[in-house]
Design a protein around this motif. Structure first.
Motif, PDB file in Angstrom:
ATOM      1  N   ASP A 403     -59.161 -18.252  21.834  1.00 10.08           N
ATOM      2  CA  ASP A 403     -59.021 -19.676  21.526  1.00 10.08           C
ATOM      3  C   ASP A 403     -58.658 -19.841  20.051  1.00 10.08           C
ATOM      4  N   ALA A 404     -57.358 -19.785  19.762  1.00  6.95           N
ATOM      5  CA  ALA A 404     -56.896 -19.874  18.375  1.00  6.95           C
ATOM      6  C   ALA A 404     -56.890 -21.308  17.859  1.00  6.95           C
ATOM      7  N   CYS A 405     -57.270 -22.273  18.685  1.00  6.41           N
ATOM      8  CA  CYS A 405     -57.499 -23.645  18.210  1.00  6.41           C
ATOM      9  C   CYS A 405     -58.963 -23.835  17.832  1.00  6.41           C
ATOM     10  N   GLN A 411     -65.194 -24.767  16.972  1.00  2.00           N
ATOM     11  CA  GLN A 411     -65.853 -23.610  17.554  1.00  2.00           C
ATOM     12  C   GLN A 411     -66.158 -22.543  16.522  1.00  2.00           C
ATOM     13  N   GLY A 412     -67.373 -21.977  16.606  1.00  8.22           N
ATOM     14  CA  GLY A 412     -67.751 -20.913  15.707  1.00  8.22           C
ATOM     15  C   GLY A 412     -68.457 -19.758  16.353  1.00  8.22           C
ATOM     16  N   THR A 692     -72.495 -27.884  14.551  1.00  6.34           N
ATOM     17  CA  THR A 692     -73.297 -27.426  15.692  1.00  6.34           C
ATOM     18  C   THR A 692     -72.738 -26.160  16.320  1.00  6.34           C
ATOM     19  N   GLY A 693     -71.829 -25.492  15.649  1.00  8.68           N
ATOM     20  CA  GLY A 693     -71.171 -24.346  16.262  1.00  8.68           C
ATOM     21  C   GLY A 693     -70.176 -24.754  17.317  1.00  8.68           C
ATOM     22  N   GLY A 694     -69.906 -26.052  17.431  1.00 13.37           N
ATOM     23  CA  GLY A 694     -68.912 -26.526  18.383  1.00 13.37           C
ATOM     24  C   GLY A 694     -69.437 -26.696  19.792  1.00 13.37           C
ATOM     25  N   ILE A 695     -70.751 -26.668  19.975  1.00 10.23           N
ATOM     26  CA  ILE A 695     -71.277 -26.701  21.341  1.00 10.23           C
ATOM     27  C   ILE A 695     -71.693 -28.098  21.781  1.00 10.23           C
ATOM     28  N   ILE A 696     -71.878 -29.022  20.837  1.00 11.76           N
ATOM     29  CA  ILE A 696     -72.286 -30.387  21.181  1.00 11.76           C
ATOM     30  C   ILE A 696     -71.936 -31.284  19.995  1.00 11.76           C
ATOM     31  N   PRO A 697     -71.564 -32.553  20.231  1.00 13.59           N
ATOM     32  CA  PRO A 697     -71.205 -33.427  19.108  1.00 13.59           C
ATOM     33  C   PRO A 697     -72.408 -33.803  18.244  1.00 13.59           C
ATOM     34  N   LEU A 698     -72.188 -33.793  16.947  1.00 10.98           N
ATOM     35  CA  LEU A 698     -73.152 -34.286  15.957  1.00 10.98           C
ATOM     36  C   LEU A 698     -72.422 -34.358  14.632  1.00 10.98           C
ATOM     37  N   LEU A 828     -53.397 -20.235  13.558  1.00  4.69           N
ATOM     38  CA  LEU A 828     -54.439 -19.423  14.164  1.00  4.69           C
ATOM     39  C   LEU A 828     -55.748 -19.814  13.496  1.00  4.69           C
ATOM     40  N   MET A 829     -56.776 -20.027  14.300  1.00  6.57           N
ATOM     41  CA  MET A 829     -58.074 -20.369  13.743  1.00  6.57           C
ATOM     42  C   MET A 829     -59.139 -19.566  14.471  1.00  6.57           C
ATOM     43  N   CYS A 830     -60.013 -18.952  13.714  1.00 10.48           N
ATOM     44  CA  CYS A 830     -61.094 -18.161  14.303  1.00 10.48           C
ATOM     45  C   CYS A 830     -62.428 -18.784  13.900  1.00 10.48           C
ATOM     46  N   GLY A 831     -63.511 -18.092  14.181  1.00 10.22           N
ATOM     47  CA  GLY A 831     -64.824 -18.559  13.784  1.00 10.22           C
ATOM     48  C   GLY A 831     -65.343 -17.766  12.599  1.00 10.22           C
ATOM     49  N   PRO A 832     -66.413 -18.237  11.962  1.00 10.20           N
ATOM     50  CA  PRO A 832     -66.960 -17.519  10.804  1.00 10.20           C
ATOM     51  C   PRO A 832     -67.425 -16.105  11.134  1.00 10.20           C
TER      52      PRO A 832
END
Length: 860
Positions: A403-405, A411-412, A692-698, A828-832
């Protein structure tokens, strides 16, 4: 399957052929970073159990008998594929050998009329297991056949039972990795062969699935089971829990429950462990121990999952179980039918999803007229950084796509953090559900606020205000800034007596062209005209601000360059001020004393002076900016020196400073906050997405004490009258607390350089430079988790509405990289936590496709 070596006319001839294949060139553990592909052409199931020794192999054997030896099997060719990824106690306690032997006995006992071919293969084992096995077959150990500490066994035994008709049934059993000691795989591997990596197990299993589910025979029906070892949470060879090890496949499951005393609890725990990881459990089956465990299980499951009960096993150890399999026939037939039906329903759902989606969805940022049904991406699940995408063409399969978006920049997590977040959120949902926030406190919200102020707000912020998403966080920030400006400039001295007079005052923002602060009406007013704000999108838009055209920096032909907008061109700008030998040089604060810094300062002062108080009631009441990177505006990198001077000029005029870090915060740009990169701090900052690591909105809006104090008074009317029903949602706060701690801890995020509070470089510098010199590329920006490039394009091929990149991105999806464009800008986008090696592989694939793209463009 190996070629059949024996042909006989006698019915029910039973013969074993032992084959030892000396294929030194073939190693199952040689990997090439290809995306995992999981065949869906035939039903495939994972067999789990609530604990060890509950009868997984008995269930596999019963299913193979039901599938291959039933009366319907005499009308079509069938294959039952049995895979055992890890086996301990080998060779004397081999589950695949048990199935191989028992099915032969069942077939012979039942006078099966069709031809049955059986094979049992062992691929790799520890040295001690290989010695024991080969010794039992009177064979010699071959030297030089080791890979990753495992001996390349490659042994197969075959048997056949020849029938009277031309219908063929096949049993194919394979054991992938085996150890001699009858202990947990992680202990056996540690003692006999060293740790076997998860990737080797996963990729070997994937290869066996792909090979085994292919058939040269037309219209061959295949059923596959992958039998795990021990219980759901038993460790695999590396120590990873098996429910995590096999998660990339997300195969539907059969759970072998426990009919003994205490088995209800163990079965429910195993079921919930699987559901927590996103597995589909289609049936639970267990042996009857006379305790009616099925009754409370069915009550707990509320008919969501069928529960099947097998007859009690005979206690006589000499019993060959033939009568038990006869008694169990109806149960296994029912289980088989459930599995086949669930498979058909799953494929039908996946196949129909694109059509249903186009009829029901209104997708954001999407022109539906340009999305034919065949281009809709069906995402079956997500595991860490990868989508599992359903492919309907040819043989149906699920392929992994990186998932490069970063799921649209939120997402992290890697796969490990994804499970941690799911666990914490499940606990929080069970403990709190949702509770209202005003004047209340609960642990997730308190911990989240403390971590925010000790992390991204450290050294300047003292208050955290929670909301739902980035746009609302921005609107809250604007309210805060305008109030502070009004108090500092004595606009509200006589509140509330002069409230009517105050309505004639117009507060505007100072912002940068190309920035983007959200989709809500107020947030859009704080950004310059763009495709997002035109009459087609927002007829009310007036653009309440002074919008400066900022200087940007980028790499081209391996050199970092500074691009000045028209209003900033000056004869005093020297060459050494507009080219840089490295990206670090751009951020160096020594530039604060350069000639270009003086030019920036004069330009900003002049613009503010020209646009302040034109009517006596107009005021620039806030500076709002995305620090360093303008994301939705095209992934442009703004000169950090310009933004730093902009902050100083506004602060000197008591104009509150807002950093929009919804995109840039939480390591997206390589630092916990982009303020660390700029070397200056705001008065207010907005965070979301990776929070939130991309798992839920906040989202959260942080502010200084001075901002907060401007809302304190003796009447509620002076308070910040803004809020959301789900403010400080407990699940969001729990996910945020986990993510913040995980991303900055070197023990969980191997990319952290603790002494620098930065991520290590994720994008290979030589490859980035090579891409920047490609004839198809106009500019490149690589920073933190982002690598963006603008394709060389003109006219209608350039800009946000461009479709120029579509063909390139389609090819990259075929390579296992999911990307979406910003017109002719791709990224391209990755996570930390993403490995630099993964990023390197992404760049390699991108460069190869750029070459093809460039050649195709030249031929047009």
């Amino acid at each position: 399957m190996l070629p059949l070596l024996l042909r006989h006319n006698r019915r029910h001839h039973h013969h074993h052929c032992l084959l030892l294949r000396l294929l030194h060139h073939h190693h199952f553990s040689t990997f090439h970073h290809q995306p995992l592909e999981i065949p869906l052409s035939h039903p495939t199931y994972l067999i789990w159990s609530a604990n060890t020794s509950l009868g997984k192999t008995l269930v596999s054997t019963g299913l193979s008998s039901s599938f291959l030896l039933s009366s319907s099997s005499t009308t079509s060719n069938k294959k039952f594929l049995y895979l055992k990824p890890t086996q301990t106690g080998f060779p004397y306690d081999s589950d695949s050998s048990f199935l191989f032997t028992k099915l032969s006995s069942i077939a012979l006992r039942g006078q099966f009329p069709s031809s049955l071919f059986l094979s049992n293969s062992f691929i790799s084992s520890s040295l001690s297991a290989a010695k024991s096995f080969l010794s039992s077959k009177n064979l010699q150990l071959q030297p030089g056949r080791f890979n990753s500490g495992m001996y390349d066994l490659n042994f197969c035994e075959e048997s056949r039972i020849l029938g009277q008709n031309n219908v063929v049934s096949e049993l194919v059993c394979k054991t992938l990795f085996a150890w001699e000691e009858a202990v947990s795989p992680h202990l056996a591997a540690e003692r006999e062969s060293g740790v076997l990596g998860d990737s080797e197990v996963v990729e070997t299993l994937g290869k066996c699935l792909r090979d085994g589910l292919q058939s040269e025979k037309e219209r061959m029906e295949i059923l596959c089971v992958v039998e795990t070892a021990g219980g759901v949470a038993s460790p695999g060879p590396s120590g990873s829990l098996q429910c995590d090890l096999y998660r990339p496949f997300r195969l539907p499951c059969i759970l072998v429950g426990d009919g003994r005393l205490g088995g209800i609890s163990g079965t429910i725990s195993a079921y919930e462990s699987l559901k927590l990881r996103g597995y589909d459990v289609v049936a639970i089956v267990f042996e009857d121990r006379g305790l009616a465990n099925e009754v409370p299980l069915m009550s707990f499951l509320r008919n969501r999952v069928p529960v099947l009960v097998l007859p009690t096993l005979p206690q006589d150890s000499s019993n060959d179980l033939m009568e038990w399999f006869d008694e169990s026939c109806d149960v296994f037939n029912s289980l088989k039918n459930i599995m086949l039906s669930a498979y058909s329903e799953r494929i039908e759902r996946l196949h129909d999803m694109p059509k249903r989606a186009r009829e029901l969805f209104w997708w954001p940022f999407t022109q539906h007229g340009l999305v034919p049904e065949e281009t809709v991406t069906v995402i079956d699940s997500r595991c860490g950084e990868n989508f599992s995408v359903y492919q309907a063409r040819n043989n149906k399969f699920v392929s992994q796509q990186f998932d490069a978006c970063a799921s649209w920049w939120t997402q992290g997590p890697d796969a490990t953090l994804q499970i941690e977040l799911a666990r914490d959120m499940g606990y929080t949902a069970a403990r709190f559900g949702h509770v209202m926030f005003p004047e209340n406190v609960y642990e997730p919200a308190l911990e989240c606020a403390e971590l925010l102020l000790q992390g991204v707000g450290k050294g300047w912020a003292s208050r955290a205000y929670f909301s739902d998403n980035g746009s609302t966080a921005i609107e809250i920030a604007l309210k805060m800034a305008f109030r502070k400006f009004s108090f500092d400039h004595e606009i509200l001295l006589d509140f509330p007596n002069n409230d009517a007079a105050n309505k004639s005052i117009e507060l505007k923002v100072l912002a940068l062209k190309g920035s983007y602060h959200g989709d809500t009406l107020g947030a859009m007013e704080a950004q310059a005209p763009s495709p997002y704000t035109g009459f087609l999108q927002q007829p009310w838009y007036s653009g309440r601000g002074l919008f400066l055209d900022p200087p940007t920096v980028f790499m081209c032909n391996s050199i970092w360059n500074l691009s000045l907008p028209e209003g900033l061109h000056s004869e005093n700008v020297q060459l050494e001020n507009i080219t840089f030998s490295s990206r670090d040089e751009i951020f160096d604060k020594i530039r604060d004393n350069s000639d270009i810094a003086s030019i920036y300062s004069s330009y900003i002062s002049q613009k503010i002076l020209q646009n302040s108080g034109l009517r006596g009631s107009d005021h620039i009441g806030a500076l709002i900016m995305e620090p360093v990177i303008h994301a939705a505006g095209g992934m442009h990198m703004v000169d950090p020196l310009f933004q730093r001077i902009l902050v100083n000029e506004c602060r000197n005029r008591k104009i509150p400073v807002i950093f929009d870090e919804v995109f840039t915060g939480f390591w997206r740009l390589g630092a916990e906050t982009a303020a660390d990169l700029l070397g200056c701090v705001p008065d207010i900052a907005c965070f979301g997405k990776l929070l939130t690591g991309g798992i839920i909105p906040l989202s959260a809006t942080l502010a200084t004490d001075a901002i907060f104090d401007s809302f304190v008074g003796d009447t509620k009317l002076k308070a910040l009258l803004h809020g959301h029903s789900y403010s400080a949602h407990a699940l969001g706060c729990a996910a945020a607390a986990k993510s913040m701690k995980w991303f900055k801890d070197p023990q969980t995020n191997l990319n952290i350089i603790p002494e620098q509070r930065l991520l290590r470089e994720l994008w290979d510098s030589e490859l980035v430079q090579k891409i920047s010199s490609h004839p198809s590329i106009q500019r490149v920006v690589a920073l933190g988790t982002v690598c963006a490039l603008e394709l060389e394009a003109e006219g209608c091929n350039a800009g946000y509405g461009s479709l120029y990149a579509v063909s390139l991105l389609q090819k990259l999806r075929e390579d296992g990289i999911y990307m979406r464009p910003l017109g002719n800008v791709i990224y391209l986008m990755c996570g930390p936590c993403t490995s630099p090696e993964v990023c390197r592989q992404l760049l390699i694939k991108l460069y190869r496709r750029l070459d093809e793209f460039n050649k195709a463009e030249r031929t047009l």
